[in-house]
Write an enzyme that holds these catalytic residues in place. Structure first.
Site, mmCIF file in Angstrom:
data_model
loop_
_atom_site.group_PDB
_atom_site.id
_atom_site.type_symbol
_atom_site.label_atom_id
_atom_site.label_comp_id
_atom_site.label_asym_id
_atom_site.label_seq_id
_atom_site.Cartn_x
_atom_site.Cartn_y
_atom_site.Cartn_z
ATOM 1 N N GLY A 1 0.935 -1.190 -0.028
ATOM 2 C CA GLY A 1 -0.207 0.173 0.056
ATOM 3 C C GLY A 1 0.858 1.184 -0.203
ATOM 4 N N TYR B 1 -0.663 7.143 3.010
ATOM 5 C CA TYR B 1 0.057 7.934 3.790
ATOM 6 C C TYR B 1 1.218 7.131 4.562
ATOM 7 C CZ TYR B 1 -3.192 11.728 2.849
ATOM 8 O OH TYR B 1 -3.996 12.677 2.212
ATOM 9 N N GLU C 1 -17.272 17.522 5.696
ATOM 10 C CA GLU C 1 -16.535 17.918 4.638
ATOM 11 C C GLU C 1 -16.969 17.853 3.379
ATOM 12 O OE1 GLU C 1 -12.402 16.488 5.234
ATOM 13 O OE2 GLU C 1 -11.788 18.432 6.370
HETATM 14 P P1 FAD Z 1 -4.584 5.052 2.554
HETATM 15 O O1 FAD Z 1 -4.257 6.421 2.504
HETATM 16 O O2 FAD Z 1 -6.277 4.640 2.363
HETATM 17 O O3 FAD Z 1 -3.909 4.288 1.384
HETATM 18 C C1 FAD Z 1 -4.068 2.967 1.239
HETATM 19 C C2 FAD Z 1 -3.218 2.562 -0.089
HETATM 20 O O4 FAD Z 1 -3.251 1.253 -0.078
HETATM 21 C C3 FAD Z 1 -3.925 3.238 -1.244
HETATM 22 O O5 FAD Z 1 -2.813 3.559 -1.933
HETATM 23 C C4 FAD Z 1 -4.509 2.113 -2.080
HETATM 24 O O6 FAD Z 1 -4.560 2.217 -3.355
HETATM 25 C C5 FAD Z 1 -3.763 0.730 -1.758
HETATM 26 N N1 FAD Z 1 -4.225 -0.420 -1.795
HETATM 27 C C6 FAD Z 1 -5.337 -0.765 -1.004
HETATM 28 N N2 FAD Z 1 -5.701 -2.197 -1.099
HETATM 29 C C7 FAD Z 1 -4.723 -2.570 -1.836
HETATM 30 C C8 FAD Z 1 -4.491 -3.808 -2.581
HETATM 31 N N3 FAD Z 1 -5.253 -4.872 -2.136
HETATM 32 N N4 FAD Z 1 -3.369 -3.956 -3.294
HETATM 33 C C9 FAD Z 1 -2.462 -2.974 -3.584
HETATM 34 N N5 FAD Z 1 -2.799 -1.644 -2.876
HETATM 35 C C10 FAD Z 1 -3.881 -1.421 -2.517
HETATM 36 N N6 FAD Z 1 -7.224 12.101 8.179
HETATM 37 C C11 FAD Z 1 -6.419 13.438 8.542
HETATM 38 O O7 FAD Z 1 -5.666 13.195 9.460
HETATM 39 N N7 FAD Z 1 -6.926 14.666 8.132
HETATM 40 C C12 FAD Z 1 -7.774 14.885 7.071
HETATM 41 O O8 FAD Z 1 -8.168 16.069 6.932
HETATM 42 C C13 FAD Z 1 -8.576 13.725 6.597
HETATM 43 N N8 FAD Z 1 -9.479 13.886 5.701
HETATM 44 C C14 FAD Z 1 -10.099 12.844 5.309
HETATM 45 C C15 FAD Z 1 -11.087 12.973 4.105
HETATM 46 C C16 FAD Z 1 -11.387 11.966 3.586
HETATM 47 C C17 FAD Z 1 -12.609 12.368 2.505
HETATM 48 C C18 FAD Z 1 -11.543 10.681 4.104
HETATM 49 C C19 FAD Z 1 -12.187 9.403 3.467
HETATM 50 C C20 FAD Z 1 -10.442 10.460 4.982
HETATM 51 C C21 FAD Z 1 -9.859 11.555 5.672
HETATM 52 N N9 FAD Z 1 -8.843 11.542 6.598
HETATM 53 C C22 FAD Z 1 -8.306 12.659 7.067
HETATM 54 C C23 FAD Z 1 -8.384 9.963 7.088
HETATM 55 C C24 FAD Z 1 -7.266 9.654 6.409
HETATM 56 O O9 FAD Z 1 -7.337 9.960 4.893
HETATM 57 C C25 FAD Z 1 -6.970 8.217 6.734
HETATM 58 O O10 FAD Z 1 -6.942 8.071 7.889
HETATM 59 C C26 FAD Z 1 -5.624 7.859 5.922
HETATM 60 O O11 FAD Z 1 -5.765 7.978 4.421
HETATM 61 C C27 FAD Z 1 -5.129 6.410 6.186
HETATM 62 O O12 FAD Z 1 -3.539 6.348 5.390
HETATM 63 P P2 FAD Z 1 -3.204 4.756 5.091
HETATM 64 O O13 FAD Z 1 -2.021 4.898 4.641
HETATM 65 O O14 FAD Z 1 -3.678 3.947 6.250
HETATM 66 O O15 FAD Z 1 -4.291 4.122 3.853
HETATM 67 P P1 NAD Z 2 -16.582 8.672 11.512
HETATM 68 O O1 NAD Z 2 -16.918 7.326 11.989
HETATM 69 O O2 NAD Z 2 -15.677 9.693 12.303
HETATM 70 O O3 NAD Z 2 -18.092 9.306 11.475
HETATM 71 C C1 NAD Z 2 -19.231 8.665 10.908
HETATM 72 C C2 NAD Z 2 -20.410 9.368 11.310
HETATM 73 O O4 NAD Z 2 -21.512 8.500 11.024
HETATM 74 C C3 NAD Z 2 -20.709 9.370 12.887
HETATM 75 O O5 NAD Z 2 -21.049 10.580 13.300
HETATM 76 C C4 NAD Z 2 -21.747 8.082 13.221
HETATM 77 O O6 NAD Z 2 -22.644 8.755 14.258
HETATM 78 C C5 NAD Z 2 -22.369 8.394 11.738
HETATM 79 N N1 NAD Z 2 -23.577 7.184 11.597
HETATM 80 C C6 NAD Z 2 -22.995 5.912 11.815
HETATM 81 N N2 NAD Z 2 -23.904 5.024 11.275
HETATM 82 C C7 NAD Z 2 -25.105 5.958 10.804
HETATM 83 C C8 NAD Z 2 -26.392 5.569 10.528
HETATM 84 N N3 NAD Z 2 -26.877 4.278 10.325
HETATM 85 N N4 NAD Z 2 -27.230 6.636 10.107
HETATM 86 C C9 NAD Z 2 -26.688 7.804 10.325
HETATM 87 N N5 NAD Z 2 -25.333 8.169 10.612
HETATM 88 C C10 NAD Z 2 -24.514 7.238 11.204
HETATM 89 O O7 NAD Z 2 -16.147 8.439 10.040
HETATM 90 P P2 NAD Z 2 -15.611 9.595 9.012
HETATM 91 O O8 NAD Z 2 -16.203 10.668 9.052
HETATM 92 O O9 NAD Z 2 -15.694 8.709 7.957
HETATM 93 O O10 NAD Z 2 -14.118 9.596 9.347
HETATM 94 C C11 NAD Z 2 -13.291 8.446 9.390
HETATM 95 C C12 NAD Z 2 -11.961 8.891 9.929
HETATM 96 O O11 NAD Z 2 -11.403 9.814 9.247
HETATM 97 C C13 NAD Z 2 -11.881 9.446 11.493
HETATM 98 O O12 NAD Z 2 -10.771 8.940 12.166
HETATM 99 C C14 NAD Z 2 -11.867 10.956 11.204
HETATM 100 O O13 NAD Z 2 -11.451 11.576 12.101
HETATM 101 C C15 NAD Z 2 -10.944 10.998 9.918
HETATM 102 N N6 NAD Z 2 -11.150 12.230 9.081
HETATM 103 C C16 NAD Z 2 -10.651 13.248 9.377
HETATM 104 C C17 NAD Z 2 -10.736 14.575 8.948
HETATM 105 C C18 NAD Z 2 -10.326 15.648 9.208
HETATM 106 O O14 NAD Z 2 -9.440 15.826 10.382
HETATM 107 N N7 NAD Z 2 -10.493 16.801 8.668
HETATM 108 C C19 NAD Z 2 -11.561 14.543 7.804
HETATM 109 C C20 NAD Z 2 -12.195 13.442 7.220
HETATM 110 C C21 NAD Z 2 -11.997 12.126 8.124
#
Ligand code: FAD
Ligand code: NAD
Length: 405
Positions: free
Chosen positions: A10, A13, A170
């Protein structure tokens, strides 16, 4: 003597930063490092909600892996991991297999649907570049079709976002900015479009500072977002969703349902026989699997407990990036024959969530609340800092968010 082989699964990050750190920590010829990823690019998961809404093109979010690692120090294999066979120190890929002496599992997250009927089949989730691109195209298609049908179906213009956690909030922030552009482009009155954010808990962003939650909700409501708080999604159908509030069940028709209500670790970790809780391995303090000295877990596949609260730390990019340093440091120690490994301690700098361009909320330095333009600027600084760590100034200039105001 053969060099030890480190395989990193993977390039999110956790994975890519482990590879980048190892390039600095290890001397040439100390180990063979192999990085495996599905795509030939790394992507910033933290920007995917913008790609999904269509407010940022996905090419800004993805970065060629060749631009992040040095070919002479790390071998990149573009393939999909199917399974790990830890007893045989083997990784099965879609197109081959690899053996390892040390393994780093950084396969990221999957959407957690909690077994809710119909979600897997009928809802989208913001989980990759491919998924985000599909959501953007799907929404735009609904707008394009609307005026071409004899009998106009308003549900085409209803966008439901499940969950008002950080991802949900977001994403609706981006949608609230994107919808007026789509309305203009497809000649649709803004009042025909509904953006509904459904949250089961008694508040949006449960556990976050109430004043900032109020700021976010007021801002988003002023842009036309409808919140359904204390409302549980019970089912997703081809026509929309079924929700329940105060024991009253309601159906909301919508052509777009995006499930942003929770994540779990990669299914592959479960399927490979590691001991997991929702796809996450409760790692030792040095980030190793509890049962295997040669396997490290990084990012969303790793579970670590905050000893102050006795609850798991939320899976975040911030933590994944920090874990990568510990993993690289500990791998280097093991390769050099040292048995004393570093303990991973998260250094939480705060949380900042965007609410669309120019708007955000956050808590930094422990308890300092920020919102509006200041918070939005801080979010960009955080994003650019990551790019700096990944590829220095050239990477910031190429992929950074440089327009601060
Ligand atoms: P990922 O970033 O998910 O990377 C996994 C990698 O593995 C990917 O490149 C994928 O292609 C690869 N992979 C997966 N399966 C396979 C496979 N079978 N074979 C080969 N490669 C594979 N966190 C923050 O701290 N701040 C934020 O502002 C924030 N904003 C977010 C916004 C959104 C919309 C989302 C969904 C999450 C956000 N998060 C944020 C949470 C954060 O993105 C995750 O915690 C973070 O991406 C985890 O990093 P990772 O390296 O574990 O996995
Ligand atoms: P989350 O688990 O943080 O939030 C999911 C939300 O969905 C909760 O508020 C929960 O009560 C609600 N929920 C669960 N089941 C439901 C249902 N059946 N019907 C309606 N609501 C329901 O998940 P996330 O927002 O995807 O975040 C995932 C991770 O990524 C977290 O650790 C978060 O902190 C991180 N993240 C961080 C940022 C940032 O720092 N800016 C941005 C995005 C995600």
């Amino acid at each position: 003597m053969n060099r030890p082989k480190i395989v990193i699964l993977g390039a999110g990050y956790g994975g890519i930063m482990t590879a980048v750190r190892l390039q600095k920590d290890l001397k040439v010829d100390e180990a063979d490092v192999v990085l495996v990823n599905k795509h030939n690019y790394h992507y910033q998961t933290t920007w995917l909600h913008e790609n999904a809404a269509g407010t940022l093109h996905h090419d800004k979010t993805r970065i060629p892996i060749a631009d992040c690692i040095s070919k002479s120090k790390t071998t990149f294999v573009q393939d999909t991991v199917v399974k790990v066979v830890p007893d045989e120190k083997r990784v099965i890929l879609a197109n081959g297999e690899l053996t390892y002496d040390y393994l780093v599992v950084g396969l990221g997250f999957e959407s957690e649907t909690f077994g809710i009927k119909g979600l897997k089949e009928h809802a989208f989730s913001i989980s990759s570049i491919n998924a985000a691109r599909m959501i953007r195209e799907h929404i735009e298609y609904q707008f394009a079709v609307y005026n071409n049908e004899k009998e106009r179906r308003d549900e085409r213009l209803t966008l439901i976002v499940g969950g008002a956690g950080f991802t949900g909030i977001e994403f609706v922030g981006e949608l609230a900015n994107r919808v007026p552009q789509l309305c203009k482009e497809y000649d649709i009155p803004r009042e025909k479009v509904r953006i509904i954010n459904v949250e089961a808990a008694p508040t949006a962003l449960p556990g976050f500072d109430p004043e900032l939650v109020e700021y976010a909700m007021n801002l988003l409501e002023s842009k036309g977002v409808e919140f359904k708080i204390g409302t549980m999604i019970k089912e997703c159908t081809p026509e929309g969703i079924v929700v329940e509030k105060d024991e009253k069940v309601e159906e909301i028709k919508a052509s777009t349902v995006v499930w942003a209500a929770g994540v779990r670790g990669s299914d592959i970790v479960d399927e490979s026989g590691f001991e997991t809780m929702r796809g996450r391995v409760k790692v030792r303090k040095d980030m190793r699997d509890p049962n295997r000295d040669e396997v490290f877990i990084v990012g969303d596949c790793a579970l670590i407990i905050n000893e102050e609260t006795n609850r798991p730390y939320p899976p975040t990019a911030q933590i994944a990036i920090q874990q990568a340093s510990t993993v690289s440091h500990n791998l280097t120690s093991l390769i050099r024959g040292k048995q004393e490994l570093e303990t991973f301690t998260p250094d939480l700098k705060g949380t900042v969530a965007s609410l669309g361009e120019g708007e955000a909320i956050g808590v930094i330095f422990g308890n300092k609340k920020i919102f509006g333009r200041t918070a939005s600027m801080m979010k960009k600084v955080i994003d650019n800092r990551y790019l700096m760590m990944l590829g220095g100034i050239p990477m910031v200039l190429k992929k950074g968010k440089l327009k601060m105001f």
